[in-house]
Enzyme design. Structure first.
Site, PDB file in Angstrom:
ATOM      1  CB  CYS A  79      22.464 -10.104 -24.557  1.00 30.08           C
ATOM      2  SG  CYS A  79      21.714 -10.496 -22.943  1.00 30.08           S
ATOM      3  CG  HIS A 180      24.691 -14.314 -24.730  1.00 34.92           C
ATOM      4  ND1 HIS A 180      25.464 -13.168 -24.704  1.00 34.92           N
ATOM      5  CD2 HIS A 180      23.816 -14.199 -23.697  1.00 34.92           C
ATOM      6  CE1 HIS A 180      25.088 -12.407 -23.696  1.00 34.92           C
ATOM      7  NE2 HIS A 180      24.078 -13.002 -23.073  1.00 34.92           N
ATOM      8  CD  GLU A 182      28.044 -14.033 -27.137  1.00 35.05           C
ATOM      9  OE1 GLU A 182      27.854 -13.536 -26.014  1.00 35.05           O
ATOM     10  OE2 GLU A 182      27.207 -13.947 -28.066  1.00 35.05           O
TER      11      GLU A 182
END
Length: 209
Positions: A79, A180, A182
């Site tokens: 990001c 993202h 994650e």
């Protein structure tokens, strides 16, 4: 061992949980020696580009991250962390970045809601080891208001949001995800596992020298 850079502006805990999930050793740190001792580095980031660069400079981490790049050690920006890898940003003011990737960070000027937030399709634009097990057109999770205006040759995945948004970029040992991983479910975990594999391969190459 992967070092997650802790400079007060990152989505540290979600990245930490993802690395736990894929079963890799990691350390959360802003210590220069620990970063340079690591086998790979993740630079997360949430916030504004100028403030983030200011904090990195205050902590004397700009030179460390540039050294990571020159050593060939795998570095993944996520990001805002990805945006910091570029030459400069137009956010709030013209601000120089880490200059590890060619390109400029520009504001999204599209007839859609800003920030670009939510799931979007990621189309592959080239083959790279981090794509192993990732299907073309997989959906990933974004939260951003700025995007990378960069050469096509470093773009390996892109999404559409009124403009082409480079979702995944790479050059040599430098990798960047605008989305993202994650927070992108099993697809994101697969990409992080693949980054772990890149880190392990780099570590093995250093042991054989």
């Amino acid at each position: 061992m992967i070092a997650i850079i802790d400079y007060g502006m990152g989505n540290i805990r979600s990245v930490e949980q993802a690395l736990k999930y894929i079963g890799t050793e990691y350390i959360i740190t802003d210590d220069k020696k620990e970063i340079l001792r690591s086998d790979g580095v993740i630079l997360p980031g949430v916030g504004t580009f100028p403030k983030a660069m200011g904090v990195l400079e205050e902590k004397d981490l700009v030179c460390v991250l540039k050294e990571v790049g020159s050593l060939g050690k795998p570095l993944l920006g996520i990001c805002l962390g990805m945006q910091l890898l570029f030459e400069k940003s137009e956010e709030l003011q013209n601000c120089n970045g880490l200059n590890l990737l060619p390109g400029v960070i520009r504001k999204l000027k599209v007839p859609y809601k800003i920030p670009h937030m939510g799931w979007n399709e990621l189309k592959k634009e080239g083959e790279i080891s981090l794509w192993n097990g990732v299907e073309d057109g997989s959906f990933v999770y974004y939260v951003h208001s700025y995007y990378a205006d960069c050469p096509n040759e470093i773009v390996y995945g892109a999404s559409e949001y009124g403009v082409k948004v480079p979702g995944f970029v790479a050059k040599g040992n430098i990798f960047g995800a605008q989305f993202h991983p994650e927070k992108s479910g099993e697809i994101g975990m697969r990409m992080l596992k693949n980054f772990k594999g890149v880190v392990e391969a780099w570590k093995s190459s250093q042991l054989s020298i």
